[in-house]
Scaffold this motif. Structure first.
Motif, mmCIF file in Angstrom:
data_model
loop_
_atom_site.group_PDB
_atom_site.id
_atom_site.type_symbol
_atom_site.label_atom_id
_atom_site.label_comp_id
_atom_site.label_asym_id
_atom_site.label_seq_id
_atom_site.Cartn_x
_atom_site.Cartn_y
_atom_site.Cartn_z
ATOM 1 N N VAL A 8 88.755 4.560 88.782
ATOM 2 C CA VAL A 8 88.272 4.626 90.166
ATOM 3 C C VAL A 8 89.418 4.919 91.132
ATOM 4 O O VAL A 8 89.210 5.029 92.335
ATOM 5 C CB VAL A 8 87.565 3.312 90.561
ATOM 6 N N ASN A 9 90.626 5.032 90.608
ATOM 7 C CA ASN A 9 91.810 5.312 91.417
ATOM 8 C C ASN A 9 92.590 6.425 90.730
ATOM 9 O O ASN A 9 93.563 6.177 90.036
ATOM 10 C CB ASN A 9 92.661 4.044 91.549
ATOM 11 N N PRO A 10 92.147 7.683 90.909
ATOM 12 C CA PRO A 10 92.738 8.786 90.133
ATOM 13 C C PRO A 10 94.238 8.922 90.348
ATOM 14 O O PRO A 10 94.773 8.643 91.434
ATOM 15 C CB PRO A 10 91.992 10.020 90.649
ATOM 16 N N ASN A 11 94.912 9.367 89.313
ATOM 17 C CA ASN A 11 96.351 9.579 89.361
ATOM 18 C C ASN A 11 96.660 10.774 90.268
ATOM 19 O O ASN A 11 96.186 11.884 90.011
ATOM 20 C CB ASN A 11 96.873 9.851 87.943
ATOM 21 N N PRO A 12 97.444 10.593 91.333
ATOM 22 C CA PRO A 12 97.758 11.719 92.224
ATOM 23 C C PRO A 12 98.525 12.838 91.547
ATOM 24 O O PRO A 12 98.545 13.968 92.033
ATOM 25 C CB PRO A 12 98.581 11.069 93.341
ATOM 26 N N VAL A 13 99.154 12.541 90.409
ATOM 27 C CA VAL A 13 99.898 13.565 89.686
ATOM 28 C C VAL A 13 98.961 14.663 89.179
ATOM 29 O O VAL A 13 99.357 15.825 89.065
ATOM 30 C CB VAL A 13 100.688 12.930 88.527
ATOM 31 N N LYS A 16 98.707 17.300 91.729
ATOM 32 C CA LYS A 16 100.001 17.954 91.915
ATOM 33 C C LYS A 16 100.272 18.965 90.805
ATOM 34 O O LYS A 16 100.999 19.945 91.018
ATOM 35 C CB LYS A 16 101.117 16.907 91.952
ATOM 36 N N LEU A 17 99.707 18.731 89.637
ATOM 37 C CA LEU A 17 99.889 19.639 88.501
ATOM 38 C C LEU A 17 98.788 20.695 88.428
ATOM 39 O O LEU A 17 98.762 21.498 87.494
ATOM 40 C CB LEU A 17 99.933 18.850 87.194
ATOM 41 N N ALA A 210 104.259 5.141 95.399
ATOM 42 C CA ALA A 210 104.396 5.436 96.825
ATOM 43 C C ALA A 210 105.526 6.418 97.084
ATOM 44 O O ALA A 210 105.470 7.211 98.037
ATOM 45 C CB ALA A 210 104.627 4.137 97.603
ATOM 46 N N GLU A 211 106.546 6.387 96.239
ATOM 47 C CA GLU A 211 107.674 7.307 96.376
ATOM 48 C C GLU A 211 107.399 8.671 95.739
ATOM 49 O O GLU A 211 108.236 9.571 95.829
ATOM 50 C CB GLU A 211 108.922 6.698 95.723
ATOM 51 N N GLY A 212 106.255 8.816 95.092
ATOM 52 C CA GLY A 212 105.920 10.079 94.454
ATOM 53 C C GLY A 212 106.481 10.250 93.070
ATOM 54 O O GLY A 212 106.459 11.357 92.516
ATOM 55 N N ILE A 213 107.001 9.177 92.478
ATOM 56 C CA ILE A 213 107.520 9.248 91.117
ATOM 57 C C ILE A 213 106.339 9.259 90.155
ATOM 58 O O ILE A 213 105.484 8.371 90.202
ATOM 59 C CB ILE A 213 108.452 8.062 90.820
ATOM 60 N N PRO A 214 106.223 10.262 89.284
ATOM 61 C CA PRO A 214 105.046 10.365 88.408
ATOM 62 C C PRO A 214 104.999 9.248 87.375
ATOM 63 O O PRO A 214 105.989 8.953 86.705
ATOM 64 C CB PRO A 214 105.214 11.738 87.756
ATOM 65 N N ASP A 300 110.281 17.452 86.226
ATOM 66 C CA ASP A 300 110.510 18.457 87.256
ATOM 67 C C ASP A 300 109.802 18.084 88.549
ATOM 68 O O ASP A 300 110.319 18.311 89.649
ATOM 69 C CB ASP A 300 110.064 19.824 86.763
ATOM 70 N N LEU A 301 108.616 17.488 88.419
ATOM 71 C CA LEU A 301 107.901 17.019 89.605
ATOM 72 C C LEU A 301 108.665 15.887 90.276
ATOM 73 O O LEU A 301 108.765 15.833 91.520
ATOM 74 C CB LEU A 301 106.506 16.523 89.184
ATOM 75 N N MET A 302 109.243 15.001 89.498
ATOM 76 C CA MET A 302 110.030 13.890 90.037
ATOM 77 C C MET A 302 111.251 14.393 90.786
ATOM 78 O O MET A 302 111.677 13.791 91.790
ATOM 79 C CB MET A 302 110.450 12.968 88.892
ATOM 80 N N ARG A 303 111.808 15.502 90.344
ATOM 81 C CA ARG A 303 113.054 16.010 90.935
ATOM 82 C C ARG A 303 112.834 16.955 92.110
ATOM 83 O O ARG A 303 113.813 17.411 92.717
ATOM 84 C CB ARG A 303 113.890 16.696 89.860
ATOM 85 N N GLN A 304 111.593 17.275 92.414
ATOM 86 C CA GLN A 304 111.340 18.158 93.558
ATOM 87 C C GLN A 304 111.721 17.464 94.866
ATOM 88 O O GLN A 304 111.421 16.285 95.044
ATOM 89 C CB GLN A 304 109.861 18.557 93.590
#
Length: 304
Positions: A8-13, A16-17, A210-214, A300-304
């Motif tokens: 019920v809380n989808p992964n925001p990643v 992003k992908l 919250a920091e966007g770390i996958p 790579d997403l983490m390092r953007q």
């Protein structure tokens, strides 16, 4: 483990992908590469076959140099660092890179890592944990491995002495912390963590997201004590994967005299190797609607 409350809380990643909230993604991951020769040769075959998407190397182990040489020759491979604090076999052992000081609590009476998780978790000095993690990552990087993530051999870092350092290391090296999943305190309690560690993990999970770390959603694996019907086990896991990103781990090794001498669970390791060379399984996954990804895209997403 599948935490179905995350549905019920989808992964925001996912978005992003380029996927949708209800897509099912899986990382098919080979643990313990470099533990012995049979693990490296199995990994090479599986990589050529094309079904696995990630792996992790045990840096303190005897076949790490050969694994690093393979990675240098194939810089595109998705290889993480399988942070190692245990040496579980009776006749084939390894120890820490950062120290030989018995006062660190990293060494058993024979001068190697402890065999099981509870003794090292009880004995280790917290100040010795992070330097050993960094030593293993640095050794991998210096050897030419383009590390894509970090994870944990035998799950040893799931402990209050280990987790804070593990999370700092993940941030500093910008490597996805695949031991850290999305979830709240109840979810981590369901994974078997005690109350205080569940709270620590839940707070870290919320901060990282919250920091966007996958982060990953779920973890599943093939047990090392049930080698029979391995193909059907794998097909069932794939068919039951929920939406989100699942870490699916296996322990693949070729059947060699060395492996049989080292590991009492060798039949399961050989079964993993043979199963993930199966055309039937490859076709099943391709027709399942499940999307196979590696850890490199998350790094790579983490390092953007």
């Amino acid at each position: 483990m599948i935490d179905r409350r995350l549905l019920v809380n989808p992964n925001p990643v996912l978005r992003k992908l380029g996927f949708s909230d209800d897509d099912r993604l899986v990382i098919i991951h080979v643990d313990d590469v470099g533990m012995c020769q049979a693990t490296l040769s199995a990994y090479e075959d599986l990589l050529d076959f094309g079904l696995i998407s990630s792996a992790a190397v045990m840096v303190p182990c005897p076949w790490f140099p050969a694994t690093a040489a393979f990675c240098r020759a194939h810089p595109e491979v998705d290889m993480g660092v399988h942070l190692t604090f245990n040496s579980e076999w009776d006749s084939y052992r390894w120890g820490p890179l950062s120290t030989r000081d018995a006062g660190s609590g990293l060494l058993d009476d024979e001068g190697y890592f402890y065999r099981r998780q509870p003794p090292v978790q009880a004995s280790v000095q917290e100040a010795a944990v992070e330097p050993e993690m960094r030593a293993q990552i640095e050794r991998a990087l210096e050897a030419g491995i383009d590390a894509t993530h970090t994870d944990s051999h035998m799950g040893t870092v799931a402990h209050e002495k280990f987790l804070p350092g593990y999370l700092r290391v993940a941030r500093d090296y910008q490597l996805p912390p695949t031991v850290m999943f999305r979830g709240d305190k109840l979810g981590f309690r369901a994974r078997g963590l005690d109350d205080s560690l569940s709270m620590l993990a839940a707070e870290a999970s919320a901060t990282f997201e919250a920091e966007g770390i996958p982060l990953l959603d779920h973890e599943v694996g093939l047990p090392l004590d049930k080698p029979e019907n391995r193909l059907e086990q794998a097909k069932q896991i794939i068919s039951e994967l929920p939406p989100g990103i699942t870490h699916f781990y296996i322990h693949a090794a070729q059947d060699t005299p060395e492996l049989r001498a080292i590991a009492p669970d060798w039949p399961s390791r050989v079964a993993d190797y043979e199963t993930f060379l199966s055309v039937e399984l490859r076709d099943f996954i391709r027709n399942s609607g499940v999307q196979v990804i590696g850890n490199r895209v998350l790094r790579d997403l983490m390092r953007q």
